[in-house]
Design a protein around this motif. Structure first.
Motif, PDB file in Angstrom:
ATOM      1  N   ALA A 249       0.754  -1.065   0.012  1.00 63.03           N
ATOM      2  CA  ALA A 249      -0.088   0.185   0.079  1.00 63.03           C
ATOM      3  C   ALA A 249       1.031   1.321  -0.015  1.00 63.03           C
TER       4      ALA A 249
ATOM      5  N   SER B 246      -4.987   4.180  -1.501  1.00 59.29           N
ATOM      6  CA  SER B 246      -4.873   2.660  -0.930  1.00 59.29           C
ATOM      7  C   SER B 246      -6.096   2.347  -0.138  1.00 59.29           C
TER       8      SER B 246
ATOM      9  N   THR C 104      -5.170  -3.464  -0.351  1.00 56.27           N
ATOM     10  CA  THR C 104      -3.641  -3.984  -0.081  1.00 56.27           C
ATOM     11  C   THR C 104      -3.356  -4.010   1.393  1.00 56.27           C
TER      12      THR C 104
END
Ligand code: PEP
Ligand code: MN
Length: 364
Positions: free
Chosen positions: A87, A95, A122
């Motif tokens: 991320a 993200s 993520t």
């Protein structure tokens, strides 16, 4: 350091101010006849700033100089970008963090983790230690929950975001967490902030539901001052008078923070709304106003969730939110970390969705 003092100060208040300045080791000189602008020459320690701000004679500090707080954006200072596993938050990157409110049991956690990853998240969120308003509510799976998170990270590669409630658990949590969450109820717990600052793991700092932005930034300062530069701020709704939503999502705060601080700002629409039917709309609004990421509660069987089931979206709804995020990032020229959702993105669905939403609301 330059300070603006209150107009028409009483002799007593003025003496209190001068005594404080002397005590802190500063020499004071007034720059105007009405004694409203004071220049202090002295050690410029960062902690002196708040002592002076607390003095009843002081309106504000005009020139923080060397004592400038670390969270504030300096002139022309670029965004700080923070990487957490795959991320990236800030500096044009967005993200997605998805997962259950609480870590409940392993197979469910893994199922949710795989689903959010497939949509482009993520990071996996999940509280092993749960901060509950009532001591009689479910308190989390605690250390066993941390073990489950560690296993799921091994299995999926997702970065783990989990909350720390107590400085005594910081070390154990830092072994598992890729980012440590400080919840709204603990935003101004200085001992906890300093302790997670010492771990050097990125910290997700949620705004307290009664806290001003100034207080949020000063809370971040505790982590930064402990030598940890990786702080991500999170707007999660503030308390107000209307009970139609659990909290009121303060989108103005996101826009204001993006100006005043270089730190990334993410939004948690789940705790703001408290109801799943609003999460997608608030998520879109958050990205439109400049959020660097979203924190979304997701559950594969919300009716069975042990905490916050009413606001958890299904994995399918999360996939739609991720799709929206990809479209909005493309529209605003921002990078959605994780690739998957970005690849699947097509700005078209967003505008079609907007039309559909308009029609559903009776618009032509
Ligand atoms: C959470 O993220 O599950 C949580 C408890 O959030 P907050 O601290 O914002 O209430
Ligand atoms: Mn929750």
């Amino acid at each position: 350091m330059l300070l603006r003092l209150r107009k028409d100060l009483s002799a007593n208040d003025l003496e209190l101010f001068l005594a404080l300045a002397r005590e802190l080791g500063y020499q004071c000189r007034f720059l105007d006849a009405s004694r409203q602008i004071a220049e202090l020459a002295g050690p410029e320690r960062i902690q002196d700033r708040s002592r002076l701000e607390d003095c009843c004679a002081v309106v504000s500090i005009l020139d923080p100089g060397a004592a400038r707080e670390r969270a504030l954006r300096g002139p022309k200072q670029a965004d700080t970008q923070i990487e957490v596993g795959g991320a990236r938050f800030g500096g044009g990157s967005v993200s997605l963090i998805g997962g259950p409110c609480a870590v409940e049991e392993y197979t469910r956690l893994l199922e949710i983790a795989r689903a959010v990853k497939a949509s482009g998240a993520t990071c996996l969120r999940g509280g092993a230690f749960k901060p509950r308003t009532s001591p009689y509510s479910y308190q989390g799976t605690r250390r066993a929950g941390l073990e489950m998170l560690a296993k799921v990270r091994e299995e999926t590669g997702l970065a783990i975001v989990t909350e720390c409630l107590d400085p005594r658990d910081a070390e154990a949590i830092a072994e598992v967490a890729d980012m440590i969450q400080i919840g709204a109820r603990n935003m101004d717990n200085a001992a906890l902030l300093t302790e997670v600052g010492r771990t050097k793991k990125p910290v997700l700092l949620k705004r307290g539901f009664m806290s001003t932005l100034r207080e949020l930034l000063l809370a971040a300062e505790y982590v930064l001052d402990a030598g940890n530069e990786q702080v991500i701020l999170c707007e999660r709704g503030i308390r107000s008078f209307d009970s139609s939503t659990r909290n009121v999502l303060d989108l103005g705060a996101v826009a204001a923070l993006k100006r005043s601080t270089h730190l990334p700002v993410v939004v948690d629409p789940s705790h703001a709304a408290g109801r799943r039917d609003l999460v997608r709309d608030l998520a879109r609004a958050s990205l439109a106003v400049g959020a660097d990421g979203l924190l979304i509660e997701v559950h594969s069987a919300p009716a069975e969730a042990l905490s916050d089931g009413a606001q958890a979206v299904s994995p399918e709804e999360f996939a739609q939110i991720a799709q929206d995020a990809a479209g909005l990032c493309a529209l605003f020229g921002r990078q959605l970390a994780g690739g998957l959702a970005a690849r699947a993105a097509n700005p078209q669905p967003v505008s079609k969705d907007v039309q559909r939403t308009k029609r559903a609301r009776g618009a032509p």
